[in-house]
Design a protein around this motif. Structure first.
Motif, short mmCIF file in Angstrom:
data_model
loop_
_atom_site.label_atom_id
_atom_site.label_comp_id
_atom_site.label_asym_id
_atom_site.label_seq_id
_atom_site.Cartn_x
_atom_site.Cartn_y
_atom_site.Cartn_z
N GLN A 209 79.09 62.91 0.22
CA GLN A 209 78.31 63.65 1.22
C GLN A 209 77.69 62.70 2.24
OE1 GLN A 209 75.92 65.64 -1.83
NE2 GLN A 209 76.49 67.60 -0.90
N VAL A 210 77.20 61.56 1.78
CA VAL A 210 76.60 60.58 2.68
C VAL A 210 77.67 60.00 3.62
CG1 VAL A 210 75.42 58.34 2.81
CG2 VAL A 210 74.71 60.04 1.10
N ARG B 22 73.56 58.37 -6.41
CA ARG B 22 73.06 59.48 -5.60
C ARG B 22 72.01 58.94 -4.64
NH1 ARG B 22 76.74 61.58 -7.79
NH2 ARG B 22 76.86 63.61 -8.77
N ILE B 23 71.92 59.57 -3.48
CA ILE B 23 70.94 59.18 -2.47
C ILE B 23 70.09 60.41 -2.16
CG2 ILE B 23 70.61 58.42 -0.08
CD1 ILE B 23 73.78 57.50 -1.81
N ARG C 250 67.98 62.85 0.00
CA ARG C 250 68.03 63.24 1.42
C ARG C 250 66.90 62.56 2.18
NH1 ARG C 250 70.86 64.50 5.44
NH2 ARG C 250 72.03 65.98 4.22
N SER C 251 65.69 62.52 1.62
CA SER C 251 64.56 61.92 2.31
C SER C 251 64.78 60.42 2.54
CB SER C 251 63.26 62.15 1.54
OG SER C 251 63.35 61.59 0.24
N ASP C 252 65.42 59.72 1.58
CA ASP C 252 65.71 58.30 1.76
C ASP C 252 66.75 58.08 2.85
OD1 ASP C 252 63.91 57.54 -0.20
OD2 ASP C 252 65.43 57.40 -1.77
N LEU C 253 67.76 58.94 2.90
CA LEU C 253 68.78 58.84 3.95
C LEU C 253 68.15 59.09 5.32
CD1 LEU C 253 71.71 58.49 4.88
CD2 LEU C 253 72.03 60.95 4.48
N ASP C 254 67.32 60.13 5.41
CA ASP C 254 66.65 60.44 6.69
C ASP C 254 65.74 59.31 7.14
OD1 ASP C 254 68.01 62.85 6.75
OD2 ASP C 254 66.30 64.04 6.06
N ALA C 255 64.97 58.73 6.19
CA ALA C 255 64.07 57.62 6.53
C ALA C 255 64.87 56.40 6.98
CB ALA C 255 63.20 57.27 5.32
#
Length: 62
Positions: A12-13, A45-46, A48-53
């Protein structure tokens, strides 16, 4: 009521970032990828908040 933070798969990432698996893991090797967690089954797994940040930090640095 707060919404739970979504856990994203590597696929997904990759899809969202538009990069190859090789590029993503290279970024992880050199410390330039979003934080991830290892599940007990060994999968990454990542949040969502870490990816956005992480994306926001790239925008700020540009």
């Amino acid at each position: 009521m707060t919404k739970r933070d979504e856990l994203l798969t590597v696929a997904q990432v990759l899809d969202e970032l538009g990069v190859s698996r090789r590029t993503f893991y290279r970024w992880r090797e050199i410390g330039k990828a979003p934080k991830g967690i290892r599940l007990p089954n060994g999968e990454l797994r990542i949040y969502r908040s870490d990816l956005d940040a992480w994306l926001e930090s790239l925008r700020s640095a540009a």
